[in-house]
Design a protein around this motif. Sequence first.
Motif, PDB file in Angstrom:
ATOM      1  N   HIS A  10      10.027 -41.474  88.658  1.00  0.00           N
ATOM      2  CA  HIS A  10       9.253 -40.770  87.850  1.00  0.00           C
ATOM      3  C   HIS A  10       9.047 -39.283  88.189  1.00  0.00           C
ATOM      4  N   PHE A  11       9.369 -38.385  87.319  1.00  0.00           N
ATOM      5  CA  PHE A  11       8.952 -37.022  87.461  1.00  0.00           C
ATOM      6  C   PHE A  11       7.679 -36.807  86.854  1.00  0.00           C
ATOM      7  N   LYS A  12       6.508 -36.693  87.493  1.00  0.00           N
ATOM      8  CA  LYS A  12       5.342 -36.317  86.804  1.00  0.00           C
ATOM      9  C   LYS A  12       5.309 -37.575  85.817  1.00  0.00           C
ATOM     10  N   ASP A  13       5.248 -37.042  84.306  1.00  0.00           N
ATOM     11  CA  ASP A  13       5.294 -38.130  83.439  1.00  0.00           C
ATOM     12  C   ASP A  13       6.554 -38.715  82.787  1.00  0.00           C
ATOM     13  N   VAL A  14       7.302 -38.285  83.190  1.00  0.00           N
ATOM     14  CA  VAL A  14       8.908 -38.578  82.827  1.00  0.00           C
ATOM     15  C   VAL A  14       9.360 -39.708  83.620  1.00  0.00           C
ATOM     16  N   ARG A  15       9.677 -40.861  83.048  1.00  0.00           N
ATOM     17  CA  ARG A  15      10.101 -41.899  83.740  1.00  0.00           C
ATOM     18  C   ARG A  15      11.647 -41.868  83.599  1.00  0.00           C
ATOM     19  N   ALA A  16      12.097 -41.238  84.562  1.00  0.00           N
ATOM     20  CA  ALA A  16      13.696 -40.826  84.478  1.00  0.00           C
ATOM     21  C   ALA A  16      14.459 -42.164  84.593  1.00  0.00           C
ATOM     22  N   VAL A  17      14.103 -42.994  85.615  1.00  0.00           N
ATOM     23  CA  VAL A  17      14.620 -44.253  86.013  1.00  0.00           C
ATOM     24  C   VAL A  17      13.491 -45.240  86.165  1.00  0.00           C
ATOM     25  N   GLY A  34      25.651 -43.382  78.971  1.00  0.00           N
ATOM     26  CA  GLY A  34      24.443 -43.227  78.348  1.00  0.00           C
ATOM     27  C   GLY A  34      24.247 -41.896  77.692  1.00  0.00           C
ATOM     28  N   PRO A  35      23.376 -41.621  76.832  1.00  0.00           N
ATOM     29  CA  PRO A  35      22.961 -40.214  76.374  1.00  0.00           C
ATOM     30  C   PRO A  35      22.561 -39.291  77.433  1.00  0.00           C
ATOM     31  N   ASN A  36      22.461 -37.963  77.142  1.00  0.00           N
ATOM     32  CA  ASN A  36      21.800 -36.914  77.890  1.00  0.00           C
ATOM     33  C   ASN A  36      20.662 -37.459  78.325  1.00  0.00           C
ATOM     34  N   GLY A  37      20.017 -37.310  79.749  1.00  0.00           N
ATOM     35  CA  GLY A  37      18.604 -37.790  79.889  1.00  0.00           C
ATOM     36  C   GLY A  37      18.419 -39.264  79.808  1.00  0.00           C
ATOM     37  N   ALA A  38      19.360 -39.830  79.994  1.00  0.00           N
ATOM     38  CA  ALA A  38      19.270 -41.604  80.165  1.00  0.00           C
ATOM     39  C   ALA A  38      18.840 -41.619  81.425  1.00  0.00           C
ATOM     40  N   GLY A  39      19.081 -41.046  82.382  1.00  0.00           N
ATOM     41  CA  GLY A  39      18.667 -41.294  83.799  1.00  0.00           C
ATOM     42  C   GLY A  39      19.991 -41.597  84.946  1.00  0.00           C
ATOM     43  N   LYS A  40      21.260 -41.253  84.215  1.00  0.00           N
ATOM     44  CA  LYS A  40      22.275 -41.543  85.078  1.00  0.00           C
ATOM     45  C   LYS A  40      22.475 -40.692  86.471  1.00  0.00           C
ATOM     46  N   SER A  41      22.274 -39.667  86.198  1.00  0.00           N
ATOM     47  CA  SER A  41      22.273 -38.736  87.587  1.00  0.00           C
ATOM     48  C   SER A  41      21.120 -38.958  88.148  1.00  0.00           C
ATOM     49  N   THR A  42      19.850 -39.132  87.952  1.00  0.00           N
ATOM     50  CA  THR A  42      19.026 -39.437  89.006  1.00  0.00           C
ATOM     51  C   THR A  42      19.095 -40.830  89.448  1.00  0.00           C
ATOM     52  N   THR A  43      19.765 -41.881  88.717  1.00  0.00           N
ATOM     53  CA  THR A  43      20.203 -42.968  89.603  1.00  0.00           C
ATOM     54  C   THR A  43      21.075 -42.740  90.586  1.00  0.00           C
ATOM     55  N   GLY A  80      29.044 -34.409  92.564  1.00  0.00           N
ATOM     56  CA  GLY A  80      27.971 -34.312  91.495  1.00  0.00           C
ATOM     57  C   GLY A  80      28.185 -33.596  90.208  1.00  0.00           C
ATOM     58  N   GLN A  81      27.380 -33.326  89.551  1.00  0.00           N
ATOM     59  CA  GLN A  81      27.516 -32.926  88.238  1.00  0.00           C
ATOM     60  C   GLN A  81      27.778 -31.418  88.349  1.00  0.00           C
ATOM     61  N   GLY A  82      27.186 -30.834  89.275  1.00  0.00           N
ATOM     62  CA  GLY A  82      27.472 -29.234  89.361  1.00  0.00           C
ATOM     63  C   GLY A  82      28.854 -28.906  90.283  1.00  0.00           C
ATOM     64  N   ASP A 157      29.703 -38.063  89.258  1.00  0.00           N
ATOM     65  CA  ASP A 157      28.674 -37.775  88.091  1.00  0.00           C
ATOM     66  C   ASP A 157      29.586 -36.670  86.995  1.00  0.00           C
ATOM     67  N   GLU A 158      29.852 -37.438  86.050  1.00  0.00           N
ATOM     68  CA  GLU A 158      30.925 -36.821  85.193  1.00  0.00           C
ATOM     69  C   GLU A 158      32.007 -35.982  85.693  1.00  0.00           C
ATOM     70  N   PRO A 159      32.683 -36.739  86.134  1.00  0.00           N
ATOM     71  CA  PRO A 159      34.086 -36.187  86.819  1.00  0.00           C
ATOM     72  C   PRO A 159      34.844 -35.333  85.856  1.00  0.00           C
ATOM     73  N   THR A 190      29.918 -41.179  82.741  1.00  0.00           N
ATOM     74  CA  THR A 190      30.739 -40.348  82.010  1.00  0.00           C
ATOM     75  C   THR A 190      30.156 -40.280  80.426  1.00  0.00           C
ATOM     76  N   HIS A 191      30.752 -39.181  79.779  1.00  0.00           N
ATOM     77  CA  HIS A 191      30.415 -39.357  78.195  1.00  0.00           C
ATOM     78  C   HIS A 191      31.245 -39.675  77.543  1.00  0.00           C
ATOM     79  N   TYR A 192      32.567 -39.704  77.975  1.00  0.00           N
ATOM     80  CA  TYR A 192      33.965 -40.171  77.385  1.00  0.00           C
ATOM     81  C   TYR A 192      34.087 -41.755  77.247  1.00  0.00           C
TER      82      TYR A 192
HETATM   83  N1  LIG Z   1      13.806 -32.592  89.127  1.00  0.00           N
HETATM   84  C1  LIG Z   1      13.680 -32.980  87.977  1.00  0.00           C
HETATM   85  N2  LIG Z   1      12.378 -32.811  87.623  1.00  0.00           N
HETATM   86  C2  LIG Z   1      11.710 -33.247  86.521  1.00  0.00           C
HETATM   87  N3  LIG Z   1      12.482 -34.095  85.628  1.00  0.00           N
HETATM   88  C3  LIG Z   1      13.492 -34.337  85.786  1.00  0.00           C
HETATM   89  C4  LIG Z   1      14.165 -33.861  86.972  1.00  0.00           C
HETATM   90  N4  LIG Z   1      15.552 -34.489  87.002  1.00  0.00           N
HETATM   91  C5  LIG Z   1      15.611 -35.185  86.000  1.00  0.00           C
HETATM   92  N5  LIG Z   1      14.486 -35.012  85.039  1.00  0.00           N
HETATM   93  C6  LIG Z   1      14.452 -35.826  83.729  1.00  0.00           C
HETATM   94  O1  LIG Z   1      14.588 -37.146  83.988  1.00  0.00           O
HETATM   95  C7  LIG Z   1      15.326 -37.535  82.780  1.00  0.00           C
HETATM   96  C8  LIG Z   1      16.579 -38.289  83.484  1.00  0.00           C
HETATM   97  O2  LIG Z   1      17.705 -37.143  83.809  1.00  0.00           O
HETATM   98  P1  LIG Z   1      19.131 -37.185  84.236  1.00  0.00           P
HETATM   99  O3  LIG Z   1      19.442 -35.989  84.805  1.00  0.00           O
HETATM  100  O4  LIG Z   1      18.988 -38.550  85.333  1.00  0.00           O
HETATM  101  O5  LIG Z   1      19.821 -37.805  83.030  1.00  0.00           O
HETATM  102  P2  LIG Z   1      21.328 -38.001  82.869  1.00  0.00           P
HETATM  103  O6  LIG Z   1      21.464 -39.431  82.379  1.00  0.00           O
HETATM  104  O7  LIG Z   1      22.125 -37.529  84.158  1.00  0.00           O
HETATM  105  O8  LIG Z   1      21.653 -37.065  81.685  1.00  0.00           O
HETATM  106  P3  LIG Z   1      22.981 -36.059  81.382  1.00  0.00           P
HETATM  107  O9  LIG Z   1      23.940 -36.953  80.663  1.00  0.00           O
HETATM  108  O10 LIG Z   1      22.505 -35.029  80.586  1.00  0.00           O
HETATM  109  O11 LIG Z   1      23.648 -35.592  82.734  1.00  0.00           O
HETATM  110  C9  LIG Z   1      15.743 -36.305  81.950  1.00  0.00           C
HETATM  111  O12 LIG Z   1      14.776 -36.543  81.063  1.00  0.00           O
HETATM  112  C10 LIG Z   1      15.321 -35.308  82.801  1.00  0.00           C
HETATM  113  O13 LIG Z   1      14.640 -34.118  82.111  1.00  0.00           O
END
Ligand SMILES: Nc1ncnc2c1ncn2[C@@H]1O[C@H](COP(=O)(O)OP(=O)(O)OP(=O)(O)O)[C@@H](O)[C@H]1O
Lengths: 310, 249
Positions: A10-17, A34-43, A80-82, A157-159, A190-192
């Motif tokens: 959780h990031f504050k009130d965002v349930r990322a994963v 998964g779509p943008n913001g699904a939680g892939k990178s966080t996982t 990583g994604q960067g 992450d999105e190679p 991936t998004h592809y």
């Molecule tokens: N450091 C952070 N602080 C606060 N919120 C974050 C942080 N990192 C990610 N989030 C939030 O967590 C959620 C999941 O983000 P994540 O980067 O895991 O998505 P993703 O599936 O990788 O998306 P994308 O396809 O855009 O890369 C998003 O709502 C994002 O805004």
Amino acid sequence: MIETRELTKHFKDVRAVDGINLTVARGELVAMLGPNGAGKSTTLRMLTTLIPPTSGSAEVAGFDVVRHQREVRLRIGYIGQGNGAGHSQRGRDELISQGRAYGMGVRAARARADELIESLGLAEVANRTVSTLSGGQRRRLDIAMGLIHAPELLFLDEPSTGLDPQNRANLQEHILRLRAEHGTTIVLTTHYLDEADSMAERVIVIDHGRIIADDTPRQLKAKHVGDRVILGFAGPAEAAAAARASGGEQRGDRVRITTDDGPRLAARLAALGPDSIEVVRPTLDDVFLTLTGRSLREDASTPESELVEA
Amino acid sequence: MTSLVTDTRVVFSRELRPVLRDPFTVIFSMIQPLFFLGLFAPLLPDAPDGGSSLQWFVPGIIVMSCLFGSSMTGSNLLFEMQTGSHERMLVTPLRRPALLIGRALKEIVPMIAQAALIVAVCVPFGFELHLAGALLGLVVLAGFCVGLGALSYTLALASKNKEWLFWTVQQTLLFPLLLLAGVLLPIENGPGWLQTLSRINPMTYVVDAERALFNGEVLARTTLDGLVAAVLVGLLGLAVGVRAMRRSD
Ligand SMILES: Nc1ncnc2c1ncn2[C@@H]1O[C@H](COP(=O)(O)OP(=O)(O)OP(=O)(O)O)[C@@H](O)[C@H]1O
Ligand SMILES: [Mg+2]
């Protein structure tokens, strides 16, 4: 290779994963979709020891990602994604110091860097400052860095984002070869959709921080969508009659029937005398659409009309 | 197997490489000190004993150049945090302290280059070089700039993606530290409160020590005070920095 239990961030009130249970065996190639913001990178960031989970646990390469970070880090590679390479550095230097970071000797690191520069087609740019490279060249350099120590488990992450089709194909081939030759376990996001479809034998669909499907691409399509047979008629009246006879769904002068085995049904329905017969195999996007009500394709604006068009 | 020392060496040489490949970056951070040298030093009256005012002014400018360069260095890390290369290094087995110590130690190299350049520019104008003292002065300054560099990296780690925060804090602290250390004008003639503030600024002791050392006074109390202040700043910086690096993601 990977075992998570109710992995949560959780990031504050965002349930990322939000409670992910995932088991990946040695040698598997898994695509996370998964779509943008699904939680892939966080996982991935939790699995690679970058951030601690809010709750739940994960074991990667046999070690807990919180208690034995160093053991995990020694065994994994992460792209990583960067951009991994420092912008004021030269590509070859970065590859060598990456090798040194994993404990390789100078000579070994240099030899390995040469090898990767060769196989990833970086020969012309390896001696240039990273900031002067194109996005795709930089991405290939990132990938070379992730492979320097030939890890047994590789996270990407999105190679392929930012690569042109030829380099994307090249990368896919590289990843598949890595697995064939070294038995590397690979987890990529991936998004592809075609990439997930053609490379991975296991696709994990993530949405809102949860796994909503986990299967082979073929099973996912069969289970969640199925084939579609579309019959075209001269007019709505004929279509309506055919819809009654086949149990299909009528839209204007067309009838759509969903089935497990499209070609076989199509052969049978030819008896109804349609003007045209079309069999549509589902894509992973259709699976995604069925599961979430949203499309992953960038060009998809009105998903429902697309289904009819198909 | 690797150790903290080899890890630190890996980070140190990675940081140093762009500096060696493009030495101009060393000059970039010392443009302001060079202005003070060229446009401010000529305004200073000669010393009472008739010696050149440069003898008093130049050591302070060397410390100033170290302050400017080392306090800015965190911006490199800040940029690497934004592009993803810091993240890439965090996933390697490099020990966290090495990620900070290697970076901070690298500050010594541009500091020495800048000091040498300033001395080389000033000698033709009557600055007298006492080599042994000057070398000892660089040792003291090494401790100081490692500490400053480490604090600058700490500030970068704390600022994360808020670049403005880094620059605001850095710019806000820069001039008070500089002026209170008596780099431009002597503090002795100032009001009491200013002298008190000056005495709690560790940089004051470093500047005083550099002045003594660059004039060949090695065995002086000020040398010892400066060394202690520099070592304390160095240790404090590393301690705070390593802590911040361990928490970085
Ligand atoms: N450091 C952070 N602080 C606060 N919120 C974050 C942080 N990192 C990610 N989030 C939030 O967590 C959620 C999941 O983000 P994540 O980067 O895991 O998505 P993703 O599936 O990788 O998306 P994308 O396809 O855009 O890369 C998003 O709502 C994002 O805004
Ligand atoms: Mg992502």
